[in-house]
Design a protein around this motif. Structure first.
Motif, PDB file in Angstrom:
ATOM      1  N   ILE A  86       0.868  -1.157  -0.229  1.00 24.23           N
ATOM      2  CA  ILE A  86      -0.146   0.355  -0.373  1.00 24.23           C
ATOM      3  C   ILE A  86       0.892   1.296   0.068  1.00 24.23           C
ATOM      4  CG2 ILE A  86      -1.856   1.453   1.514  1.00 24.23           C
ATOM      5  CD1 ILE A  86      -2.890  -1.117   2.496  1.00 24.23           C
ATOM      6  N   HIS A  87       1.896   1.218   0.977  1.00 24.81           N
ATOM      7  CA  HIS A  87       2.555   2.898   1.299  1.00 24.81           C
ATOM      8  C   HIS A  87       3.648   2.432  -0.465  1.00 24.81           C
ATOM      9  CE1 HIS A  87       5.685   5.360   2.692  1.00 24.81           C
ATOM     10  NE2 HIS A  87       6.527   4.616   2.002  1.00 24.81           N
ATOM     11  N   SER A  88       3.924   1.398  -1.406  1.00 24.20           N
ATOM     12  CA  SER A  88       4.154   1.504  -1.915  1.00 24.20           C
ATOM     13  C   SER A  88       3.709   2.364  -3.043  1.00 24.20           C
ATOM     14  CB  SER A  88       5.362   0.155  -2.774  1.00 24.20           C
ATOM     15  OG  SER A  88       6.003  -0.005  -3.365  1.00 24.20           O
ATOM     16  N   TYR A  89       2.599   1.292  -3.376  1.00 20.51           N
ATOM     17  CA  TYR A  89       2.073   1.505  -4.801  1.00 20.51           C
ATOM     18  C   TYR A  89       1.072   3.433  -4.129  1.00 20.51           C
ATOM     19  CZ  TYR A  89       0.877  -2.510  -6.468  1.00 20.51           C
ATOM     20  OH  TYR A  89       0.686  -3.535  -6.957  1.00 20.51           O
ATOM     21  N   GLY A  90       1.408   3.846  -2.863  1.00 20.50           N
ATOM     22  CA  GLY A  90       0.489   5.728  -2.937  1.00 20.50           C
ATOM     23  C   GLY A  90       2.242   6.476  -2.678  1.00 20.50           C
ATOM     24  N   SER A  91       3.353   5.580  -2.459  1.00 24.08           N
ATOM     25  CA  SER A  91       4.143   6.632  -3.131  1.00 24.08           C
ATOM     26  C   SER A  91       4.572   6.721  -4.779  1.00 24.08           C
ATOM     27  CB  SER A  91       6.124   6.063  -2.343  1.00 24.08           C
ATOM     28  OG  SER A  91       5.419   5.700  -1.096  1.00 24.08           O
ATOM     29  N   SER A  92       3.933   5.483  -5.438  1.00 20.71           N
ATOM     30  CA  SER A  92       4.115   5.777  -6.829  1.00 20.71           C
ATOM     31  C   SER A  92       3.289   6.237  -7.273  1.00 20.71           C
ATOM     32  CB  SER A  92       4.560   4.432  -7.176  1.00 20.71           C
ATOM     33  OG  SER A  92       5.574   4.173  -6.635  1.00 20.71           O
ATOM     34  N   SER A 114      -3.326   4.323   8.420  1.00 18.71           N
ATOM     35  CA  SER A 114      -2.125   5.591   7.989  1.00 18.71           C
ATOM     36  C   SER A 114      -1.246   5.073   6.791  1.00 18.71           C
ATOM     37  CB  SER A 114      -0.922   5.343   9.284  1.00 18.71           C
ATOM     38  OG  SER A 114      -1.417   5.115  10.981  1.00 18.71           O
ATOM     39  N   SER A 115      -1.143   4.086   6.845  1.00 18.56           N
ATOM     40  CA  SER A 115      -0.143   4.145   5.146  1.00 18.56           C
ATOM     41  C   SER A 115      -1.602   4.688   4.183  1.00 18.56           C
ATOM     42  CB  SER A 115      -0.318   2.629   4.819  1.00 18.56           C
ATOM     43  OG  SER A 115       0.898   2.489   5.695  1.00 18.56           O
ATOM     44  N   MET A 116      -2.631   3.890   4.598  1.00 18.86           N
ATOM     45  CA  MET A 116      -3.702   4.805   3.170  1.00 18.86           C
ATOM     46  C   MET A 116      -3.990   5.888   3.115  1.00 18.86           C
ATOM     47  SD  MET A 116      -5.055   3.099   0.231  1.00 18.86           S
ATOM     48  CE  MET A 116      -5.263   4.581  -0.271  1.00 18.86           C
ATOM     49  N   ILE A 117      -4.253   6.066   4.645  1.00 17.62           N
ATOM     50  CA  ILE A 117      -4.346   7.798   4.715  1.00 17.62           C
ATOM     51  C   ILE A 117      -3.501   8.631   3.846  1.00 17.62           C
ATOM     52  CG2 ILE A 117      -4.881   9.407   6.288  1.00 17.62           C
ATOM     53  CD1 ILE A 117      -6.145   7.087   7.897  1.00 17.62           C
ATOM     54  N   SER A 118      -2.682   8.319   4.550  1.00 19.44           N
ATOM     55  CA  SER A 118      -0.997   9.070   4.478  1.00 19.44           C
ATOM     56  C   SER A 118      -1.112   9.097   2.392  1.00 19.44           C
ATOM     57  CB  SER A 118       0.230   8.417   4.829  1.00 19.44           C
ATOM     58  OG  SER A 118       1.451   8.989   4.070  1.00 19.44           O
ATOM     59  N   SER A 119      -1.384   7.877   1.454  1.00 19.39           N
ATOM     60  CA  SER A 119      -0.924   7.562   0.554  1.00 19.39           C
ATOM     61  C   SER A 119      -2.612   9.106  -0.209  1.00 19.39           C
ATOM     62  CB  SER A 119      -1.504   6.790  -0.059  1.00 19.39           C
ATOM     63  OG  SER A 119      -0.063   5.596   0.634  1.00 19.39           O
ATOM     64  N   LEU A 120      -3.255   9.095   0.203  1.00 24.09           N
ATOM     65  CA  LEU A 120      -3.992   9.844  -0.591  1.00 24.09           C
ATOM     66  C   LEU A 120      -3.987  11.194  -0.146  1.00 24.09           C
ATOM     67  CD1 LEU A 120      -7.471   7.898   0.717  1.00 24.09           C
ATOM     68  CD2 LEU A 120      -7.063   8.443  -1.659  1.00 24.09           C
ATOM     69  N   ASP A 121      -3.616  11.398   1.264  1.00 24.78           N
ATOM     70  CA  ASP A 121      -3.446  12.853   1.347  1.00 24.78           C
ATOM     71  C   ASP A 121      -2.115  13.937   0.854  1.00 24.78           C
ATOM     72  OD1 ASP A 121      -2.947  15.310   2.826  1.00 24.78           O
ATOM     73  OD2 ASP A 121      -1.463  14.808   3.760  1.00 24.78           O
ATOM     74  N   ALA A 131     -12.176  10.979   5.078  1.00 17.72           N
ATOM     75  CA  ALA A 131     -13.455  10.616   5.029  1.00 17.72           C
ATOM     76  C   ALA A 131     -12.970   9.061   5.358  1.00 17.72           C
ATOM     77  CB  ALA A 131     -14.014  10.449   3.469  1.00 17.72           C
ATOM     78  N   LEU A 132     -11.609   8.478   4.607  1.00 21.72           N
ATOM     79  CA  LEU A 132     -10.964   7.309   5.113  1.00 21.72           C
ATOM     80  C   LEU A 132     -10.862   6.968   6.797  1.00 21.72           C
ATOM     81  CD1 LEU A 132     -10.392   4.743   4.572  1.00 21.72           C
ATOM     82  CD2 LEU A 132      -7.642   5.160   4.336  1.00 21.72           C
ATOM     83  N   VAL A 147       1.462   8.933  13.741  1.00 20.98           N
ATOM     84  CA  VAL A 147       1.955   9.246  12.780  1.00 20.98           C
ATOM     85  C   VAL A 147       0.122   8.926  11.560  1.00 20.98           C
ATOM     86  CG1 VAL A 147       2.427   7.472  10.428  1.00 20.98           C
ATOM     87  CG2 VAL A 147       3.826   7.242  12.939  1.00 20.98           C
ATOM     88  N   THR A 148      -0.342   8.789  12.436  1.00 17.73           N
ATOM     89  CA  THR A 148      -2.049   8.908  11.827  1.00 17.73           C
ATOM     90  C   THR A 148      -2.547  10.161  11.828  1.00 17.73           C
ATOM     91  OG1 THR A 148      -2.871   6.529  12.337  1.00 17.73           O
ATOM     92  CG2 THR A 148      -4.377   7.798  11.751  1.00 17.73           C
ATOM     93  N   MET A 149      -1.984  10.726  13.237  1.00 12.27           N
ATOM     94  CA  MET A 149      -2.296  12.409  13.065  1.00 12.27           C
ATOM     95  C   MET A 149      -2.545  14.266  12.228  1.00 12.27           C
ATOM     96  SD  MET A 149      -5.795  11.566  14.725  1.00 12.27           S
ATOM     97  CE  MET A 149      -5.706  13.115  14.826  1.00 12.27           C
TER      98      MET A 149
END
Length: 519
Positions: A86-92, A114-121, A131-132, A147-149
């Motif tokens: 997830i983190h890798s796809y988000g970074s790309s 946290s990884s998905m929220i960060s990737s979206l942002d 929303a997530l 980290v999430t916050m």
């Protein structure tokens, strides 16, 4: 091969150790080690892929091939591997793949969310990130950590929504598992500043148990962009008294503060101290701040000589800053010279042509103005449309200059005309020679009335009769006429209007602006 089978786990562990050691510092080497590991038949385990994915993310590689290998080897149900994917796809920026993987996970832990929220942002989907986060609260399986916050605060900062910002701040305060760490406190300071309320930034700063240079810098920057230069300067010297050494971002922030407040002597003192007191070379950004400082103060020839004497080659941004100052202070001869410098570096930037075109129009040199417009058409240079976002009730409403696509467009325009007519009795008049805006108001004088921030204000006054502040974010620098208009509206309708444009914040109250008309 027999040796690999006999000592397989040990060899896998050795490879994992090496890949992990190089994943951050030498991602190419880490990926090469994995390739060698795979080629020689050493079996990876669920620890291997997170390290490899971290390396490939730093190399900005698409990881579908690794994902296919993970599926082939049966690691697709491992939560640690999926979180890394997830983190890798988000970074790309492969968000669709990250979201698909996230949705298909049978179990998610804190890192997954946290990884998905960060990737979206990080990819510009801040509303979806929030929303997530809300969905995470509804599910209730995991509790957010720092980290999430930090990702949530970042999302609110990008949106500039003060109501959401206050809710997030309250959420942190109510949750005893969350502490006001240096990182989180600094993020909240920046968030409040970007949401248009630097007073709340100060409150967070005051209650933080510990602060570092980034914390002080965040507040200095916040005060600077809100036009409170003298406060920013005082904070800078207080930081030094606390034995904290400013970094290049701090210098940038305090120089911006001096520029926006017209503190020329203070700006020179700080700029000279970078080299004299801290023994570091000023960056090109620091030189740019000084050009802006001198230009805003009207010292355009001094600014030109300063640019010419720079030890590093000035970029188009620095020359463009000087061009804006020349136009603002009606130094057309120097403006033409500066425009030639820009043409050598970046000949297709729309704003440069519009600035000079409007400057010619202001002094009645319509032939030169027409030539610039003709040149833009020949070079197929188009102008970015101005748009504004109105933040109300945790929703954003978009208004575009000269656009009629809004469902209430006709109603808004008629109401705006009524407002303008009523303001004329208060002394308001339209600045038809608008030197800062990017739409062709000089071709159609009446279009001044339909700039995006005016449409946003009219909509707000139509629909919201209470005392709430009007908060607007604009993609371009607000024009002189709109600035004039906002002051009159704030007085006549007893409204606070906060406009966040491309450069800074303007707070309009009782017929005045926080910038003191120095902008």
């Amino acid at each position: 091969m027999f040796a690999h089978k006999l000592f397989g786990p040990k060899i896998t562990f050795a490879y994992n150790t090496l890949i992990r050691a190089h994943a951050s510092t030498s991602p190419s080497l880490a990926f090469s080690l994995f390739t060698s590991m795979h080629r020689t038949g050493v079996s990876p385990d669920h620890f291997t892929f997170p390290f490899v994915l971290k390396a490939s993310s730093r190399l900005q590689m698409a990881n579908q091939t690794l994902h296919a290998l993970i599926l082939k080897l049966g690691f697709h149900s491992n939560i640690y591997v999926n979180n890394s994917l997830i983190h890798s796809y988000g970074s790309s920026s492969l968000l669709s793949l990250a979201l698909k993987l996230f949705d298909e996970m049978p179990h998610r832990d804190l890192v997954s969310w946290s990884s998905m929220i960060s990737s979206l942002d990080n990819n510009g989907f801040s509303l979806q990130a929030l929303a997530l986060f809300q969905q995470m609260q509804i599910d209730g399986d995991v509790k957010p950590d720092e980290v999430t916050m930090l990702s949530v605060v970042s999302a609110v900062s990008n949106l500039g929504d003060l109501e959401l910002g206050k809710w997030v701040d309250g959420f942190v305060s109510r949750n005893h598992s969350l502490e006001l760490t240096t990182s989180l406190g600094t993020a909240l300071i920046d968030m409040y500043s970007r949401c248009g309320c630097v007073d709340d930034s100060i409150k967070v700063f005051d209650k933080m148990p510990e602060r570092n240079v980034l914390t002080w810098t965040a507040l200095i920057n916040g005060l600077a962009v809100h036009g409170r230069g003298k406060e920013a300067l005082r904070l800078y010297y207080e930081m030094k008294r606390n034995n904290l050494q400013p970094d290049h971002i701090t210098f940038n922030g305090v120089l911006v503060a001096c520029s926006y407040a017209g503190l020329v002597n203070d700006g020179w003192e700080i700029f000279n101290s970078i080299k004299n007191d801290y023994h570091v070379e000023p960056t090109v950004e620091h030189y740019g701040c000084m050009v802006d400082l001198l230009g805003r103060a009207g010292n355009v020839y001094e600014a030109f000589e300063f640019v010419e004497s720079m030890p590093c080659k000035p970029n188009a941004v620095i020359w463009r800053t000087l061009l804006g100052a020349c136009v603002n202070h009606n130094h057309l001869v120097l403006a033409e010279k500066v425009k030639e410098k820009i043409n050598e570096l970046d000949p297709y930037h729309d704003g440069d042509y519009v600035l000079l075109s409007n400057a010619y129009g202001e002094v009645g040199r319509y032939n030169e103005k027409a030539e610039i417009r003709k040149s833009m058409r020949e070079k197929r240079i188009s102008k970015r449309p101005g748009y504004s976002l109105l933040s109300m009730d945790q929703e954003f409403r978009e208004f575009v200059s000269g656009d009629s696509s809004h469902p209430e467009s006709e109603k808004i325009r008629k109401f705006l005309v009524c407002i303008i007519n009523s303001l004329r009795g208060e002394g308001y008049f339209q600045h038809t020679c608008n030197v800062f805006h990017d739409i062709e108001e000089e071709e159609k004088e009446h279009s001044l009335g339909y700039h995006s921030e005016k449409l946003a204000v009219a909509y707000s006054l139509m629909h919201f009769k209470d005392k709430r502040s009007i908060r607007i974010m604009k993609n371009l620098r607000t024009c002189r006429d709109c600035h004039h208009f906002m002051k009159f509206v704030s007085s006549k309708f007893d409204k606070e209007i906060v406009v966040r444009d491309r450069n800074r914040f303007h707070h309009f109250r009782n017929g005045t602006c926080s910038c003191q008309d120095y902008w």
